[in-house]
Design an enzyme around this catalytic site. Structure first.
Site, PDB file in Angstrom:
ATOM      1  N   TYR A 235      -1.905  18.174  -7.972  1.00  0.00           N
ATOM      2  CA  TYR A 235      -2.603  17.363  -6.857  1.00  0.00           C
ATOM      3  C   TYR A 235      -1.968  17.881  -5.488  1.00  0.00           C
ATOM      4  CZ  TYR A 235      -3.829  13.957  -3.336  1.00  0.00           C
ATOM      5  OH  TYR A 235      -4.190  13.082  -2.187  1.00  0.00           O
TER       6      TYR A 235
ATOM      7  N   HIS B 231      -7.827  15.462   9.701  1.00  0.00           N
ATOM      8  CA  HIS B 231      -6.746  14.184   9.517  1.00  0.00           C
ATOM      9  C   HIS B 231      -6.284  13.739  11.070  1.00  0.00           C
ATOM     10  CE1 HIS B 231      -7.047  14.403   5.356  1.00  0.00           C
ATOM     11  NE2 HIS B 231      -6.282  13.409   5.125  1.00  0.00           N
TER      12      HIS B 231
ATOM     13  N   ASN C 241       1.827  13.251   4.686  1.00  0.00           N
ATOM     14  CA  ASN C 241       2.174  12.154   4.028  1.00  0.00           C
ATOM     15  C   ASN C 241       3.766  11.626   4.078  1.00  0.00           C
ATOM     16  OD1 ASN C 241       2.080  11.490   0.656  1.00  0.00           O
ATOM     17  ND2 ASN C 241       0.132  11.144   2.099  1.00  0.00           N
TER      18      ASN C 241
ATOM     19  N   TYR D 243      18.207 -29.744  21.375  1.00  0.00           N
ATOM     20  CA  TYR D 243      18.512 -28.502  20.422  1.00  0.00           C
ATOM     21  C   TYR D 243      18.648 -27.231  20.904  1.00  0.00           C
ATOM     22  CZ  TYR D 243      17.014 -32.174  17.076  1.00  0.00           C
ATOM     23  OH  TYR D 243      16.965 -33.356  16.342  1.00  0.00           O
TER      24      TYR D 243
ATOM     25  N   ARG E 164      22.076 -27.139  21.624  1.00  0.00           N
ATOM     26  CA  ARG E 164      23.219 -27.440  20.686  1.00  0.00           C
ATOM     27  C   ARG E 164      22.866 -26.502  19.151  1.00  0.00           C
ATOM     28  NH1 ARG E 164      22.155 -32.803  17.523  1.00  0.00           N
ATOM     29  NH2 ARG E 164      20.887 -33.166  19.284  1.00  0.00           N
TER      30      ARG E 164
ATOM     31  N   PHE F  42       4.319   6.780  -0.207  1.00  0.00           N
ATOM     32  CA  PHE F  42       3.753   6.799   0.856  1.00  0.00           C
ATOM     33  C   PHE F  42       3.328   5.315   1.364  1.00  0.00           C
ATOM     34  CE2 PHE F  42       0.666   8.073  -2.016  1.00  0.00           C
ATOM     35  CZ  PHE F  42      -0.157   6.992  -2.131  1.00  0.00           C
TER      36      PHE F  42
ATOM     37  N   GLU G  27      -7.728   4.438  -2.077  1.00  0.00           N
ATOM     38  CA  GLU G  27      -6.664   3.768  -1.446  1.00  0.00           C
ATOM     39  C   GLU G  27      -7.192   2.226  -1.150  1.00  0.00           C
ATOM     40  OE1 GLU G  27      -6.329   6.399   1.864  1.00  0.00           O
ATOM     41  OE2 GLU G  27      -5.985   7.957   0.688  1.00  0.00           O
TER      42      GLU G  27
END
Length: 513
Positions: free
Chosen positions: A55, A85, A197, A282, A285, A335, A420
């Protein structure tokens, strides 16, 4: 001349990353890293020679993983990967973030599990050392299958395509490289995938926010302590016995800071006896309890991000032969940026609470019925409105941060034709943090102005020496607010110092306790 940081792959520390972020260092690779990368790249070339399917080496990507690519098209495959991409949108990332991205990517690849040649990683180092900033749009990653789009834009610069910031001007990448004496890179099998990646963009964005948040946090400790004295609050709640019996480490550490910051205050001594206040609100404190919890959260975030900064997060990974295990290419899922998404969502909570607590102290200080100071911290209130609307600004920023603190990590959308099918949204989770840090810095700036005003009204009594020094540091630039004037420039100036850590840097002896 900048110092040279020789990367020990897998051994970044946060101090080194801060120096990278600030632009204080050049990068260099040790010989051992080059040997590891060359060995990994040789395994990839061996796979190609044997024509064994693997791959990302000789197949398509994502849903196209079943498509076998002929050897004579492998370089085209990698080049096309980067082009297809590079689809990011939005403003370019801050140069500080891009420096971190480059350094993190170099460090990850240099560990020698990515099948990339040393010469390509050296080209990234050369880009960094030349002070060139690739144009990386801030939007377009879902934080799984790596930060594909932004890292593709980073890689475009190596190929001589896209844009590069050079001498404060965006230039065509090929021109910028030539001006720096650099040449475009030709990618071979696996290398484009190794470059795009990974979680480096999400991690860099989160580190950027962490570094800002740390400076904001420590300045908020200072402003909170100053508010205690400005409101004639008590230091009794910071007694170590109170915090020891609870045992929370951050709370114990923060109580120690507040005690140190307030020690020796003449203002505090003036109302030790016959003080008509039984208990403080508060927001005064409970500062050790709230800020201590934030301190613990930020320590956890720091640990997670440091691990990720040193991680190998591309896919597939190339493992050399070891013992009885043969060399192997394994497709995994490093990834997936879920650890970064969770860390970013946690840091969002911390930033929202730092600002939320500071806003409450601003509200307290301008309220004469609680603080005992002049209404809205200005002489002749009525004619003058003082800090009335400065508090409105603080409230609006605190409210905005509440919305921004909604966790991004729970919002997964499937991509790549459902290949994905669960993503982290880490990139957005981290990206929104810088805005939250700026919002909180402005709230803390408003508190510093209000608390300093309160200290002035209590003169000739003085606060402690550390806090008096803080007061002098602010007053050297921002005068006492004796009547209404344009306040926005003062807020902006103080907020800038907050984000730069200028106030905190003067009190490291106490804050590092």
């Amino acid at each position: 001349m900048k110092d040279t940081l020789t990367l020990a792959p897998g051994a970044f520390d946060l101090a080194q990353l801060r120096r990278v972020w600030r632009g204080e260092v050049r990068l260099a690779l040790p010989a051992a890293a080059c040997e590891a990368m060359d060995a990994s790249a040789a395994i990839v070339q061996d796979i190609i020679r044997k024509e064994a399917p693997a791959y990302g080496i000789n197949t398509g990507f994502g849903k196209l993983a079943q498509t076998r690519i002929p050897n004579d098209q492998l370089e085209t495959l990698q080049h096309n990967l980067i082009l297809s991409h590079s689809v990011g949108v939005g403003d370019p990332l801050d140069a500080r973030i891009v420096r971190l991205i480059l350094a993190l990517k170099v460090g990850s690849l240099a560990r020698g599990f990515s099948g990339i040649r040393t010469s390509v990683v050296q080209a990234l180092v050369a880009l960094f050392n030349a002070g060139l900033t690739p144009h990386i749009p801030e939007q377009g990653s879902v934080g799984a299958s790596g930060d594909l789009a932004p890292l593709a834009h980073m890689t475009l610069a190596l190929l001589g395509e896209g844009k590069i910031l050079c001498a404060d001007e965006w230039r065509p990448a090929a021109e910028a490289l030539a001006r720096a004496g650099l040449s475009p890179v030709q990618l071979t099998a696996k290398e484009g995938l190794a470059l795009i990646n990974g979680t480096q963009v999400s991690t860099a964005l989160a580190l950027h926010a962490l570094f800002l948040a740390e400076d904001v946090f420590y300045t908020a400790v200072l402003s909170g302590a100053l508010s205690v004295d400005a409101a004639k609050g008590s230091d009794a709640p910071f007694d170590p016995r109170v915090h020891a019996v609870r045992g929370q480490p951050g709370q114990i550490r923060l109580a120690r800071m507040y005690r140190s910051l307030l020690a020796g205050s003449a203002i505090r001594k003036s109302h030790l006896v016959a003080d008509n206040k039984v208990q403080d609100p508060y927001s005064l404190r409970c500062q050790p309890q709230v800020m201590g919890a934030i301190d613990d959260l930020m320590a956890h975030v720091s640990a997670t991000l440091l691990i990720e900064a040193n991680a190998v997060t591309d896919n597939p990974l190339v493992f050399p032969a070891q013992g009885d295990e043969p060399e192997q290419v394994i497709s995994g899922g490093n990834f997936h940026a879920e650890p970064v998404a969770f860390a970013a969502d946690t840091l969002a909570l911390a930033l929202a609470e730092i600002g939320g607590l500071a806003e409450r102290r601003v509200a307290l200080l301008i309220d004469a019925s609680i603080s005992g100071l002049p209404p809205f911290l200005v002489p002749n209130a009525g004619v003058n409105s003082g800090f009335m609307i400065a508090h409105v600004t603080a409230a609006s920023l605190a409210s905005e941060n509440k919305s921004l603190a909604h966790p991004a990590s729970v919002d997964s959308l499937p991509t790549s034709a459902n290949q994905e099918d669960h993503v982290s949204m880490a990139t957005f989770a981290a990206r929104r943090l810088a805005l939250m840090a700026r919002n909180t810095a402005h709230i803390v700036a408003i508190e510093l102005l209000c608390a300093s005003q309160g200290i002035d009204f209590l003169a000739p009594l003085t606060t402690s020496e550390p806090l008096q020094a803080l007061h002098r540091q602010l007053r050297a630039e921002i005068p006492f607010y004796d009547k209404d004037r344009l306040l926005s420039p003062d807020i902006s100036a103080v907020a800038r110092h907050v984000l730069q850590g200028d106030y905190a840097a003067q009190h490291l002896d106490v804050l590092a306790a």
